[in-house]
Scaffold this active site. Structure first.
Site, mmCIF file in Angstrom:
data_model
loop_
_atom_site.group_PDB
_atom_site.id
_atom_site.type_symbol
_atom_site.label_atom_id
_atom_site.label_comp_id
_atom_site.label_asym_id
_atom_site.label_seq_id
_atom_site.Cartn_x
_atom_site.Cartn_y
_atom_site.Cartn_z
ATOM 1 N NE ARG A 122 -4.279 1.623 2.178
ATOM 2 C CZ ARG A 122 -4.519 2.563 3.105
ATOM 3 N NH1 ARG A 122 -3.675 2.722 4.107
ATOM 4 N NH2 ARG A 122 -5.588 3.330 3.019
ATOM 5 C CB ILE A 134 -5.708 5.811 -0.716
ATOM 6 C CG1 ILE A 134 -5.502 4.303 -0.913
ATOM 7 C CG2 ILE A 134 -5.029 6.281 0.542
ATOM 8 C CD1 ILE A 134 -4.022 3.906 -1.120
ATOM 9 C CB SER A 135 -10.554 2.754 -0.179
ATOM 10 O OG SER A 135 -11.352 3.397 -1.127
ATOM 11 C CD GLN A 136 -11.479 2.167 7.395
ATOM 12 O OE1 GLN A 136 -12.470 2.823 7.054
ATOM 13 N NE2 GLN A 136 -11.403 1.515 8.543
#
Ligand code: SAH
Length: 201
Positions: free
Chosen positions: A24, A50-52
């Site tokens: 990530r 940015i998504s969890q």
């Protein structure tokens, strides 16, 4: 991070393995790289995030429940490409659209950096889906809509599944399955996403 996701109730080992396989830190701004493995959304620039990881895992797990394969998959709102990279660990055909051109360019670089070449990226308004590649077995929307875009329902294959956050201030994940008798809707977790916007920039 994987242990934490397991503690939070993610049970699908293949989803956990897919998340474990995607670095990530490549997808977040350098200044934030030390926080890449915290389970939080992080800023991407252009007012996007940015998504969890938990939400990525939860959505993909819901899409996979009772099915072995995601099949041909469309992501709306590629951002920097993180979720597309996770999806590409789980299925061979991944298409992703993004409305902000510089973010799409970042996604391209990031996916190339991790040598993930099978995601097909397109600069477009995801409200219209991706008619040239439809129908899709799976559609995953990474931005909150106020109602379900009709084109996405139309581009769902038989037995296909669509997951999206619905709502404005209060949002909820909604899973929609296309069955012979019609669309079947299941309401899942409360969530917080950036809004699904119209047009491209
Ligand atoms: N999938 C990303 C999350 C990005 S945030 C990740 O893995 O981190 C949601 C993204 O949806 C933003 O980049 C935003 O620009 C994009 N978006 C919003 N409305 C859109 C639309 N109508 N079509 C395509 N992308 C859209």
């Amino acid at each position: 991070m994987i242990e934490r996701l397991r503690d939070q109730g993610i049970l699908d080992e293949e989803v956990l393995a897919a998340i474990a396989a995607v670095p990530r830190h490549v997808f977040v701004e350098e200044a934030l790289a030390s926080r890449a493995y915290e389970d939080t959304a992080l800023p991407l620039g252009f007012s996007q995030t940015i998504s969890q990881p938990y939400v990525v895992a939860r959505m993909i797990e819901a899409l996979r429940t009772g099915r072995s394969d995601l099949g041909k998959t469309l992501e709306i709102g590629a951002g920097c490409g993180y979720q597309a990279a996770v999806l590409a660990q789980l299925t061979d055909a991944v298409y992703a659209v993004e409305r902000i051109e510089p973010l799409l360019a970042k996604a391209k670089v990031n996916l190339r950096t991790i040598r993930q070449l099978k995601v097909r990226l397109k600069h477009a308004d995801g409200h219209f889906g991706l008619p040239e590649a439809a129908p899709f077995d799976t559609i995953i929307v990474a931005a909150a809509a106020t109602r379900v875009p009709t084109a996405l329902l139309q581009q769902l294959a038989a037995n296909g599944r669509l997951i999206l956050p619905l709502g404005t201030a209060r949002q909820q994940l909604v899973l929609i399955e296309r069955r012979a008798e019609g669309f079947v809707e299941t309401r899942l977790d409360a969530v917080r996403f950036v809004p699904l916007l119209s047009g491209v920039e």
